[in-house]
Design a protein around this motif. Structure first.
Motif, PDB file in Angstrom:
ATOM      1  N   ALA A 246       0.829  -1.208   0.000  1.00 11.86           N
ATOM      2  CA  ALA A 246       0.000   0.000   0.000  1.00 11.86           C
ATOM      3  C   ALA A 246       0.864   1.259   0.000  1.00 11.86           C
ATOM      4  O   ALA A 246       0.599   2.205  -0.735  1.00 11.86           O
ATOM      5  CB  ALA A 246      -0.931   0.003   1.207  1.00 11.86           C
ATOM      6  N   ARG A 265      -3.036  -5.649   7.592  1.00 13.76           N
ATOM      7  CA  ARG A 265      -3.898  -5.495   6.417  1.00 13.76           C
ATOM      8  C   ARG A 265      -3.328  -6.265   5.224  1.00 13.76           C
ATOM      9  O   ARG A 265      -4.022  -6.996   4.535  1.00 13.76           O
ATOM     10  CB  ARG A 265      -4.023  -4.009   6.083  1.00 13.76           C
ATOM     11  CG  ARG A 265      -4.956  -3.740   4.938  1.00 13.76           C
ATOM     12  CD  ARG A 265      -5.324  -2.265   4.872  1.00 13.76           C
ATOM     13  NE  ARG A 265      -6.039  -1.977   3.652  1.00 13.76           N
ATOM     14  CZ  ARG A 265      -7.304  -2.332   3.419  1.00 13.76           C
ATOM     15  NH1 ARG A 265      -7.976  -3.001   4.328  1.00 13.76           N
ATOM     16  NH2 ARG A 265      -7.879  -2.030   2.277  1.00 13.76           N
ATOM     17  N   ALA A 269      -4.658  -9.800   3.077  1.00 14.49           N
ATOM     18  CA  ALA A 269      -4.767  -9.890   1.615  1.00 14.49           C
ATOM     19  C   ALA A 269      -3.856 -10.988   1.071  1.00 14.49           C
ATOM     20  O   ALA A 269      -4.233 -11.732   0.153  1.00 14.49           O
ATOM     21  CB  ALA A 269      -4.410  -8.541   0.984  1.00 14.49           C
ATOM     22  N   SER A 280      -7.397  -9.258  -4.571  1.00 17.86           N
ATOM     23  CA  SER A 280      -7.729  -8.024  -3.843  1.00 17.86           C
ATOM     24  C   SER A 280      -6.956  -6.877  -4.485  1.00 17.86           C
ATOM     25  O   SER A 280      -6.154  -7.101  -5.396  1.00 17.86           O
ATOM     26  CB  SER A 280      -7.308  -8.162  -2.377  1.00 17.86           C
ATOM     27  OG  SER A 280      -5.907  -8.379  -2.316  1.00 17.86           O
ATOM     28  N   ASP A 281      -7.174  -5.670  -3.994  1.00 15.83           N
ATOM     29  CA  ASP A 281      -6.410  -4.535  -4.540  1.00 15.83           C
ATOM     30  C   ASP A 281      -4.904  -4.735  -4.369  1.00 15.83           C
ATOM     31  O   ASP A 281      -4.117  -4.255  -5.170  1.00 15.83           O
ATOM     32  CB  ASP A 281      -6.810  -3.234  -3.832  1.00 15.83           C
ATOM     33  CG  ASP A 281      -8.127  -2.712  -4.379  1.00 15.83           C
ATOM     34  OD1 ASP A 281      -8.593  -3.256  -5.406  1.00 15.83           O
ATOM     35  OD2 ASP A 281      -8.701  -1.779  -3.780  1.00 15.83           O
ATOM     36  N   HIS A 282      -4.499  -5.425  -3.315  1.00 10.58           N
ATOM     37  CA  HIS A 282      -3.068  -5.679  -3.109  1.00 10.58           C
ATOM     38  C   HIS A 282      -2.550  -6.770  -4.048  1.00 10.58           C
ATOM     39  O   HIS A 282      -1.394  -6.760  -4.445  1.00 10.58           O
ATOM     40  CB  HIS A 282      -2.806  -6.122  -1.665  1.00 10.58           C
ATOM     41  CG  HIS A 282      -2.657  -4.975  -0.702  1.00 10.58           C
ATOM     42  ND1 HIS A 282      -3.017  -3.684  -1.003  1.00 10.58           N
ATOM     43  CD2 HIS A 282      -2.182  -4.940   0.572  1.00 10.58           C
ATOM     44  CE1 HIS A 282      -2.758  -2.904   0.033  1.00 10.58           C
ATOM     45  NE2 HIS A 282      -2.256  -3.644   1.006  1.00 10.58           N
ATOM     46  N   GLY A 307     -13.818  -7.525  -1.832  1.00  7.51           N
ATOM     47  CA  GLY A 307     -14.156  -6.100  -1.736  1.00  7.51           C
ATOM     48  C   GLY A 307     -13.627  -5.517  -0.435  1.00  7.51           C
ATOM     49  O   GLY A 307     -13.225  -6.240   0.474  1.00  7.51           O
ATOM     50  N   GLN A 308     -13.660  -4.176  -0.347  1.00  3.77           N
ATOM     51  CA  GLN A 308     -13.146  -3.494   0.852  1.00  3.77           C
ATOM     52  C   GLN A 308     -13.888  -3.916   2.122  1.00  3.77           C
ATOM     53  O   GLN A 308     -13.296  -4.031   3.183  1.00  3.77           O
ATOM     54  CB  GLN A 308     -13.253  -1.971   0.672  1.00  3.77           C
ATOM     55  CG  GLN A 308     -12.305  -1.416  -0.375  1.00  3.77           C
ATOM     56  CD  GLN A 308     -10.841  -1.549   0.007  1.00  3.77           C
ATOM     57  OE1 GLN A 308     -10.506  -1.642   1.184  1.00  3.77           O
ATOM     58  NE2 GLN A 308      -9.964  -1.593  -0.982  1.00  3.77           N
ATOM     59  N   LEU A 309     -15.215  -4.135   2.008  1.00  4.18           N
ATOM     60  CA  LEU A 309     -15.989  -4.436   3.221  1.00  4.18           C
ATOM     61  C   LEU A 309     -15.547  -5.740   3.874  1.00  4.18           C
ATOM     62  O   LEU A 309     -15.326  -5.809   5.080  1.00  4.18           O
ATOM     63  CB  LEU A 309     -17.483  -4.500   2.893  1.00  4.18           C
ATOM     64  CG  LEU A 309     -18.174  -3.150   2.710  1.00  4.18           C
ATOM     65  CD1 LEU A 309     -19.640  -3.360   2.361  1.00  4.18           C
ATOM     66  CD2 LEU A 309     -18.041  -2.307   3.983  1.00  4.18           C
ATOM     67  N   TRP A 311     -12.750  -7.386   3.306  1.00  3.62           N
ATOM     68  CA  TRP A 311     -11.336  -7.266   3.686  1.00  3.62           C
ATOM     69  C   TRP A 311     -11.230  -6.589   5.049  1.00  3.62           C
ATOM     70  O   TRP A 311     -10.571  -7.070   5.971  1.00  3.62           O
ATOM     71  CB  TRP A 311     -10.617  -6.469   2.592  1.00  3.62           C
ATOM     72  CG  TRP A 311      -9.130  -6.357   2.714  1.00  3.62           C
ATOM     73  CD1 TRP A 311      -8.315  -6.805   3.722  1.00  3.62           C
ATOM     74  CD2 TRP A 311      -8.269  -5.738   1.742  1.00  3.62           C
ATOM     75  NE1 TRP A 311      -7.004  -6.496   3.441  1.00  3.62           N
ATOM     76  CE2 TRP A 311      -6.949  -5.844   2.249  1.00  3.62           C
ATOM     77  CE3 TRP A 311      -8.473  -5.103   0.520  1.00  3.62           C
ATOM     78  CZ2 TRP A 311      -5.847  -5.328   1.538  1.00  3.62           C
ATOM     79  CZ3 TRP A 311      -7.379  -4.591  -0.172  1.00  3.62           C
ATOM     80  CH2 TRP A 311      -6.075  -4.710   0.322  1.00  3.62           C
ATOM     81  N   LYS A 312     -11.928  -5.437   5.190  1.00  6.33           N
ATOM     82  CA  LYS A 312     -11.872  -4.680   6.453  1.00  6.33           C
ATOM     83  C   LYS A 312     -12.440  -5.486   7.616  1.00  6.33           C
ATOM     84  O   LYS A 312     -11.923  -5.420   8.731  1.00  6.33           O
ATOM     85  CB  LYS A 312     -12.660  -3.374   6.322  1.00  6.33           C
ATOM     86  CG  LYS A 312     -11.905  -2.321   5.535  1.00  6.33           C
ATOM     87  CD  LYS A 312     -12.409  -0.929   5.892  1.00  6.33           C
ATOM     88  CE  LYS A 312     -11.568   0.138   5.205  1.00  6.33           C
ATOM     89  NZ  LYS A 312     -12.344   0.931   4.246  1.00  6.33           N
ATOM     90  N   GLU A 315      -9.906  -8.049   8.693  1.00  8.02           N
ATOM     91  CA  GLU A 315      -8.803  -7.341   9.341  1.00  8.02           C
ATOM     92  C   GLU A 315      -9.235  -6.893  10.746  1.00  8.02           C
ATOM     93  O   GLU A 315      -8.497  -7.060  11.722  1.00  8.02           O
ATOM     94  CB  GLU A 315      -8.412  -6.127   8.484  1.00  8.02           C
ATOM     95  CG  GLU A 315      -7.189  -5.407   9.009  1.00  8.02           C
ATOM     96  CD  GLU A 315      -6.994  -4.044   8.342  1.00  8.02           C
ATOM     97  OE1 GLU A 315      -7.570  -3.817   7.246  1.00  8.02           O
ATOM     98  OE2 GLU A 315      -6.270  -3.225   8.919  1.00  8.02           O
TER      99      GLU A 315
END
Ligand code: HEC
Ligand code: HEC
Length: 464
Positions: A246, A265, A269, A280-282, A307-309, A311-312, A315
């Motif tokens: 990131a 985080r 991922a 994932s974005d990573h 998705g971010q939701l 993933w978060k 985490e």
């Protein structure tokens, strides 16, 4: 009709899962003594099978819901097709379908042969050289982790892993003989040609997920300061300098057996991508190196799949977990064992006490005095434990000191009481006897202890 039934079953199952998750959050009853407080306000008195997955007591209602949602996703089965029930996005190649398959109730995993698969051990691969960020250079056809599952009839798995054991023995000073075993991993049914010369492999078992948020909150400066200490007992820890995806820069590593991941985080991922095949974005690409054409053509669940939701939530679940309190801290053997642990210089690496930095999003993690028994640094543990595979600045004989908190509850949590990065040690005594390199002097002190002192040291470890 059939589809409706399936939907009802699926709905019923997820309500049941949610209920179980809520019920699993026990309310601490036994008071926590000051000496037993492993992680300040983030300590839980729970000492049963759910001890590794209790939320911080300070969470508000919304945070508790997110904690439970994260736990649901950790336990959920990831599926290959949209029409299957579960979270869509697994594969096309993977090692498991759920985090919880490998980290059962947040616990550690043993290297076992389950049917014709070795699980939940994973095998890291690389060839000589480094990637563009200084990390291991993936194998051109098999990537960085050997994938033992594909999509039946559609995408081939990379092959099978075979596990054999090589035994040896050590004599303790009082005459007792201890048998040791080390794994010998080999591959068969290789689908994309031979692995070739120069291959480096690293078999690893899942560590427990205790206290991830607190370990993430220990400031980088603390680790650098520990690494800069004057060597004691010939021991000097080092930080792994790894790639932070990131931040797009080199950062202090702390997660994974070689501390090759800089923060929680990214670790989440990396696990989704490497172990379950969820992008994932990573890690935007599916895990389909070299000639794995069918793998590349398999329809992804999204770009990215995680998705971010979700993933978060995962985490957060790991970050907001409490650490079990120590038990039996007043027991004379435990007290004596703690002194022996210090006297044998185990504590030079397994540093008893650290302090967390600021965590604005979760103040309960901020400024806590924690007792994880790790320096989170790399140490050369000798040839016996070496995997021969460098990982960023971690050398072929280096391992990160694992945290020891929660250790004594392993049996109760998920029945897995094997230790070290590849799960070779069947007892704590075996684990200690494998220590070499920088830890050789400490190991010799243990080997030379009379039986009652060894028992006291083990009693202390059991109280963690
Ligand atoms: C196939 C088994 C497997 C699955 C599935 C798996 N893990 Fe792991 N996990 C491991 C292994 C093995 C390691 C150690 C990796 C290493 O040393 O690099 C690990 C390490 C971790 C760590 C770092 C622990 C530490 O002490 O440094 C975290 C956090 C983690 N996993 C979370 C997850 C999450 C979240 C999932 C689901 C998305 C997951 N894992 C799925 C096997 C697994
Ligand atoms: C030089 C640093 C160092 C010293 C000194 C040291 N350790 Fe360790 N310890 C490590 C590292 C690194 C590992 C992980 C090795 C691996 O996974 O292969 C480890 C692993 C362990 C484990 C297994 C933990 C697990 O979760 O699998 C136990 C138990 C342990 N040490 C106890 C001790 C005891 C008791 C002593 C003193 C007799 C000691 N250690 C001395 C660095 C050290």
């Amino acid at each position: 009709m059939e589809r409706a039934t399936t939907a009802w079953i699926a709905a019923g199952a997820s309500i049941a899962a949610l209920l179980t998750a809520w019920l699993a959050i026990a309310h601490p009853s036994a008071p926590i003594t000051e000496r037993g407080r492993s992680a300040g306000i983030a300590t839980t008195a729970e000492a049963g099978p759910q001890a590794y997955r209790q939320p911080l007591v300070t969470l508000d209602a919304a945070q508790r819901r997110q904690f439970v949602e994260g736990q649901r996703i950790v336990d959920a089965t990831w599926v290959l097709f949209w029409f299957e029930s579960g979270e869509w996005g697994a594969g096309p190649t993977m090692n498991a379908r759920a985090c919880a398959e490998c980290h059962v109730r947040g616990g550690r995993g043993a290297p076992v042969v389950d049917g014709d698969r070795v699980r939940p051990m994973i095998v890291r691969l690389s060839i000589p050289g480094v990637d563009r960020h200084g990390g291991p250079k993936p194998h051109p056809e098999y990537g960085e982790q050997f994938q033992t599952f594909g999509v039946p009839g559609v995408v081939a798995e990379e092959g099978r892993v075979e596990l054999a054991w090589e035994t040896s023995s050590v004599d303790l000073a009082d005459g007792e003989r201890v048998e040791l075993r080390r794994p010998v991993v080999s591959f068969r049914d290789l689908r994309f040609g031979p692995l070739g010369d120069g291959l480096m492999t690293s078999p690893r078992v899942p560590p427990s997920l205790v206290g991830m948020g607190l370990l993430d909150a220990v400031p980088d400066e603390t680790l650098r300061a520990l690494a800069a200490r004057e060597p004691e007992d010939g021991i000097r820890g080092r930080v792994n300098e790894v790639w932070d995806i990131a931040a797009r820069r080199v950062a202090v590593g702390r997660f994974g057996h070689k501390a090759n991941v800089p923060n929680l985080r990214q670790q989440v991922a990396a696990a989704f991508s490497g172990d379950i095949g969820v992008s994932s974005d990573h890690f935007p690409e599916q895990n389909c190196p070299g000639a794995q054409q069918d793998c590349r053509e398999f329809m992804p669940a999204g770009r990215p799949e995680l998705g971010q939701l979700r993933w978060k939530a995962v985490e957060f679940h790991l970050r907001a977990g409490a650490v079990p309190a120590r038990r039996n801290v007043e027991d004379p053997d435990v007290v004596r064992g703690e002194a022996l642990f210090a006297a044998a210089r185990c504590a030079v690496c397994h540093v008893p006490e650290l302090k967390t930095g600021d965590v604005p999003s979760l103040p309960a993690l901020s400024g806590q005095v924690i007792r994880p028994y790790t320096d989170l640094l790399l140490h050369d543990l000798g040839e016996g434990l070496a995997d021969g595979r460098p990982d960023f600045t971690a050398g072929p004989r280096d391992w990160r000191t694992p945290a020891l908190w929660g250790l004594g509850l392993a049996q109760i949590v998920n029945g897995v009481t094997t230790y070290l990065h590849d799960g070779r040690a069947r007892t704590l005594t075996e684990a200690i006897l494998w220590h070499g390199g920088e830890a050789e002097a400490a190991r010799e002190r243990f080997r030379n202890m009379p039986r009652d002192e060894r028992a006291a040291l083990l009693a202390f470890l059991g109280s963690l």
